[in-house]
Structure formats: C-alpha cells, structure tokens
Scaffold this motif. Structure first.
Motif, mmCIF file in Angstrom:
data_model
loop_
_atom_site.group_PDB
_atom_site.id
_atom_site.type_symbol
_atom_site.label_atom_id
_atom_site.label_comp_id
_atom_site.label_asym_id
_atom_site.label_seq_id
_atom_site.Cartn_x
_atom_site.Cartn_y
_atom_site.Cartn_z
ATOM 1 N N UNK A 201 -11.745 8.717 3.369
ATOM 2 C CA UNK A 201 -11.896 9.610 2.210
ATOM 3 C C UNK A 201 -13.321 10.157 2.142
ATOM 4 N N UNK A 202 -14.279 9.261 2.387
ATOM 5 C CA UNK A 202 -15.669 9.694 2.338
ATOM 6 C C UNK A 202 -15.927 10.771 3.395
ATOM 7 N N UNK A 203 -15.404 10.555 4.589
ATOM 8 C CA UNK A 203 -15.628 11.525 5.663
ATOM 9 C C UNK A 203 -14.955 12.859 5.347
ATOM 10 N N UNK B 195 -5.690 -0.607 5.176
ATOM 11 C CA UNK B 195 -6.687 -1.346 4.393
ATOM 12 C C UNK B 195 -7.432 -0.374 3.489
ATOM 13 N N UNK B 196 -7.848 -0.893 2.356
ATOM 14 C CA UNK B 196 -8.604 -0.064 1.419
ATOM 15 C C UNK B 196 -9.916 0.407 2.051
ATOM 16 N N UNK B 197 -10.547 -0.474 2.829
ATOM 17 C CA UNK B 197 -11.834 -0.112 3.417
ATOM 18 C C UNK B 197 -11.698 1.087 4.350
ATOM 19 N N UNK C 185 -10.960 4.211 2.337
ATOM 20 C CA UNK C 185 -12.143 4.679 1.613
ATOM 21 C C UNK C 185 -13.120 5.389 2.553
ATOM 22 N N UNK C 186 -13.314 4.806 3.722
ATOM 23 C CA UNK C 186 -14.248 5.446 4.671
ATOM 24 C C UNK C 186 -13.722 6.810 5.113
ATOM 25 N N UNK D 73 0.050 5.238 3.457
ATOM 26 C CA UNK D 73 -1.374 4.954 3.243
ATOM 27 C C UNK D 73 -1.918 4.154 4.420
ATOM 28 N N UNK E 247 0.807 -1.221 0.000
ATOM 29 C CA UNK E 247 0.000 0.000 0.000
ATOM 30 C C UNK E 247 0.841 1.272 0.000
#
Lengths: 406, 114
Positions: free
Chosen positions: A67-69, A59-61, A64-65, A56, A48
């Motif tokens: 990033x969304x926030x 985990x991608x999850x 991603x969460x 980074x 990563x």
C-alpha cells in the motif's frame, strides 16, 4: 474462509468450492460471478479474505508495504514528474529551445538525461517498482508449495478448462522481463500472482474489482448483427478482461490465450473461484490453432505494445484469419498519437520507461504503423470509436462480409 | 525458489530474458542509488508499523483486547481504508517532497567559500 486458509491448514481440496464464491454463487439470491461479496461490518474479524474480487495479501505487513509503495508511486507519477517536467522546460529555455518543440529522441535525451532532478525522479520510480516486485516475489517464492498447491487443486477442475503447453516454443519477445517483473510473463511459476498484485501500482489502486476491465468489456463494440457466440481474448494475462467479457456475455464461449503458462494457470484459478466458464490456453497469439472465421469478437487488453513488430504483424494476420466475416477485432492499447509525449520531458519519460522499466517494444509500437497493418490484412478500421477504455486508443476493426452479403 | 517439495512439482515456467535495471546508475554513484531504494523501503516499513498500531488501537477500543491473529484478520471499513490512504499519502508528501526540489542552483558549501 479464504483459499489460503483452506490450503494452508491442509483442509481437503474438495472443500475449496464449498467455502468460496463458488458455493455462494449457487445460493438463491446471490448471482454467480458478479463480483458481489457480502459486506463485512466495520471492525469485523475474519480470515484475510478479499477486497472486492482481489484476494488480500496473506500478511498485514506485506499488504501495508505494498500500500505504501502504491502511494509512493502516485507521488512519483504526480509530484516528481511535475517537478521533472518543469526542470526539463527550464533546461530547454536555457538552450533557447521552445518547450513544446517536436525534438528527435536523441536530441531530447542529450539535453535532459544527465540532469540530477530528472535522474532523481527516475531513480525513485524505478526503486519503488523494484521494491514492489521484490516484496511480492519473496512472499510467493517463499511459500511456493502453498501457492502451487492452490493452482494444482483447480488445474483440472471446471467450470472452464485449462490447457498448458510447457513445450511451446516461445518467441524471444515473450521472454523479456517487461516492467522489470521478475521472470516476466513466462519465467516464474508465479507470473500471474506477481502480475496481478504488481499491477495495482499501474492501476493506482483501481484493480481490486477489475474495474477498468469490466468497464472496457461493457464498452467494447459487437458485430452489427448482434451475434456474439464465441470470444477470444489474446494475451489474456491473468484473465481480467476475459472474465469481464464472460460476465457481459454469459452465453458466449469465452477463450483466454496467453504465451505464459503460469499466467493462464492463475487466470484459470481466478475464473474457477468466480464460477466462470472460460477456457484458458497457453498458445501464441500469432498461432492460435483455432479454425478460420471462428470468433465473433477478438480482443486484447494493453498487449500489443508488449509485442515485437514481427509478432504484431503475425498476430494481426492471425486475428483476421480467425475472426468471422462481420466479426470485430478490437485490441485495446495505448494511443498511438499523444501530443503530451511530443515535448522533450514526455519523450524523456517515454524513453526511460522503455529503457529502465523494460518496456522493450513500446517505442517501436508507436512507430509500427499498426493501424495500416490492420487495414492491409483486410479489416475495415474505425479509429474514432467507441472508446472501450478512457484515455486509450481506438482500433475498432471489422472483418468485411463477403461481396454482396447483407 | 525455496528448497522444498515445490522442486518436485511440474514446472510451467520458461527461461526469461533478464532486464538490467538492477545495474542502472542514475545518481552518479551506485551507492547513492542504493540509498534511494533504502529510504523508500524504510518508509514502507514505518508505514507498516503505523498501520499495525492503528489496528491495535481500534481493536482495543472495540474489543478491549488484542492478539496477533486479531490484528492479521482485521477487516477495515471503507471509511478506514480511505482514511489510511489519506494518512499514507500525507506521510509520503511530508517525507519525500524534498526529492522534487529543483536544486540546479545549489553549490557545494566548500565551493562557495572559495
């Protein structure tokens, strides 16, 4: 290979240096500690790794969460704040109060704090902040051994040094959960990790390459004689400004000081990874234990508004003591006058940030007479420039030379 | 912290003075406040799955196969990151824009019938 992969797979700690920027920095043609990372072609599969200088998330999850926030927070700061401001103006108009009236805080609160739209705006922002912290906390505490092992692996390694003082008596002001960060700056072993990734929201994503810190370091004024041999960054946090200053002044002895042991531990980890020779110490800004007249440049980065009035007075006195004649003390922080904040909606936002985002000292910071305190201890203060960080205040203080000195 | 060897390591953390934001009630009922947190968290979960799907699609296009490890290790290009960000922000606006609605003139339906 990144440090998580190394530690997570049990690879020898000694391999850490060989597989990170430390090794890359030693290779001809790749300058040390400049943030450069060979670009990976699009679609490349790799551990990563990093985005720029920021490791980074594992985990991608989780990434991603978060990033969304980040996007949700931008929406809250922009769209919800705009709607709340319009609603506040309407409430004032209904009451016959001009929207730019310079109202006392209690009066502004009495008119605005029970409105459903303003409450929704605040609720959404706070929920977003809580979700971000909780997601990060779950990762770091849930994999505590791995992250603690990473720090232990470099605690005693250079370049640079790390001084931890777990028995340091911490003033209460340092122990608050500022920004509702779990454990605050001192109460979690992962305070540095949490702060570094959690403040991505504050920086609207401009944090992966220490962008603002590097910009500020480049613009900070230096003594008139041009001599910069020793630098101290007070309240250094995760060391972003200290690192940027070391990059600007590679020959200078750079120190980063913070009350939080976990903060300087993480700062040291990052500096070692970037091959930067910086000394991080867990001490108090009001009791640095450095000699008189020692530093050419004393800085802080958005730290003063997190300090109690008593702490602020004490650290200004201490900064004067340790700055050498002709040296510069430049604490970067929010502007002390801000017309936007004077309307009712701005006051309301300032208040809930203080009350519910736990900006414990931010209101007092604005009433504390900090510029006058800086003058009173003996500094010559320039409040007009240069601006080290766009949109922030200017407190450019110089310790006068002895009478008659050139 | 998880029960593990971490407990045997030296601690450099002190005792914090806790914030009380967890007890804050903004919407008149703590359960409504909880629901706001839920709907934001749900958005994050949906986005997480959507981003994963984008990566799976891309890997199938470029590699013709996909494994869990490949998904985790995928490095997006700068253009992809910008495109993802734009898609994310559009999704946030599409889903949550109603929160910005000024409903100060709205009344419960039952009240209107009276």
């Amino acid at each position: 290979m990144d440090r998580r992969t190394l530690i997570g797979t049990g690879t020898a700690i000694a391999a850490l240096a060989a597989a990170t920027d430390i090794d890359a920095a030693a290779k001809p043609g790749i300058p040390a500690g400049n943030g450069t990372k060979p670009a990976l072609p699009a679609g490349t599969l790799a551990p990563r790794g990093r985005f720029d200088r920021l490791e980074r998330l594992p985990t991608l999850a989780l990434e991603s969460r978060q990033d969304f926030l980040l996007s949700f927070r931008a929406f809250a700061n922009r769209d919800l704040t705009r709607a709340a401001s319009a609603r506040a103006d309407a409430i004032l108009a209904e009451k016959g109060v001009p929207k730019d009236a310079d109202l006392p805080l209690p009066q502004a609160l009495a008119m605005l704090q029970d409105d459903p739209l303003l409450q929704t705006s605040t609720r959404a922002w706070i929920s977003c902040q809580q979700l971000s912290w909780n997601g990060l906390l779950e990762e770091f505490e849930g994999n505590a051994d791995r992250y603690l092992a990473e720090m232990e692996a470099v605690d005693r390694r250079g370049p640079g040094t790390l001084e931890l003082n777990p028995d340091l008596k911490l003033p209460d002001y340092t122990r608050h959960e500022i920004h509702i960060q779990p454990g605050g700056y001192v109460g979690s072993e992962f305070a540095g990790h949490l702060y570094h990734y959690g403040t991505n929201g504050f920086y609207s994503g401009r944090n992966s390459n220490d962008e603002l810190h590097i910009g500020a370091a480049q613009k900070l004024p230096i003594p008139n004689d041009g001599r910069v041999r020793r630098i101290l960054d007070l309240g250094t946090g995760v060391g972003q400004l200290a690192m940027a200053l070391k990059e600007r002044f590679p020959e200078a002895e750079v120190w980063g000081l913070d009350a939080g042991g976990p903060m300087v531990r993480y700062a040291h980890l990052r500096a070692v990874e970037r091959n930067l020779d910086i000394n991080f110490v867990q001490r108090l800004a009001e009791d640095t234990r450095f000699p008189d007249d020692h530093f050419d440049l004393v800085t802080s980065y958005i730290m003063m508004h997190e300090v109690s009035p008593e702490g602020t007075s004490a650290l200004i006195r201490e900064a004067y003591r340790i700055t050498r004649p002709g040296g510069v003390f430049y604490p970067i922080d929010f502007r002390l006058t801000n017309a936007v904040r004077r309307n009712a909606a701005g006051l309301y936002r300032l208040w809930w940030d203080h009350r519910w985002n736990n900006e414990v000292w931010s209101l007092k910071f604005r009433q504390n007479g900090t510029p006058q305190q800086i003058r009173d201890v003996g500094f010559e203060l320039n409040e007009t420039g240069p601006v080290a960080l766009a949109g922030f205040g200017v407190l450019n203080a110089t310790k006068p030379l002895p009478n008659g000195a050139a | 912290m998880a029960e593990s060897a971490a407990a045997k390591r030296p601690s450099f953390a002190a005792t914090a003075i806790p914030a009380d934001a967890g007890a804050a009630v903004f919407l008149g009922n703590p359960h409504l406040d909880n629901l706001m947190t839920v709907v934001i968290a749900m958005g994050a979960e949906i986005w997480s799955d959507r981003q994963r799907a984008r990566i799976v699609e891309r890997l199938l296009e470029t590699h013709g196969k996909v494994t869990r490890e490949m998904i985790e290790q995928y490095v997006p290009s700068d253009e992809e990151r910008k495109a993802w960000e734009a898609e994310r922000e559009a999704m946030v606006r599409r889903v949550y824009d109603v929160l910005a609605r000024d409903a100060s003139g709205a009344r419960p339906f039952a009240e209107e019938r009276r």
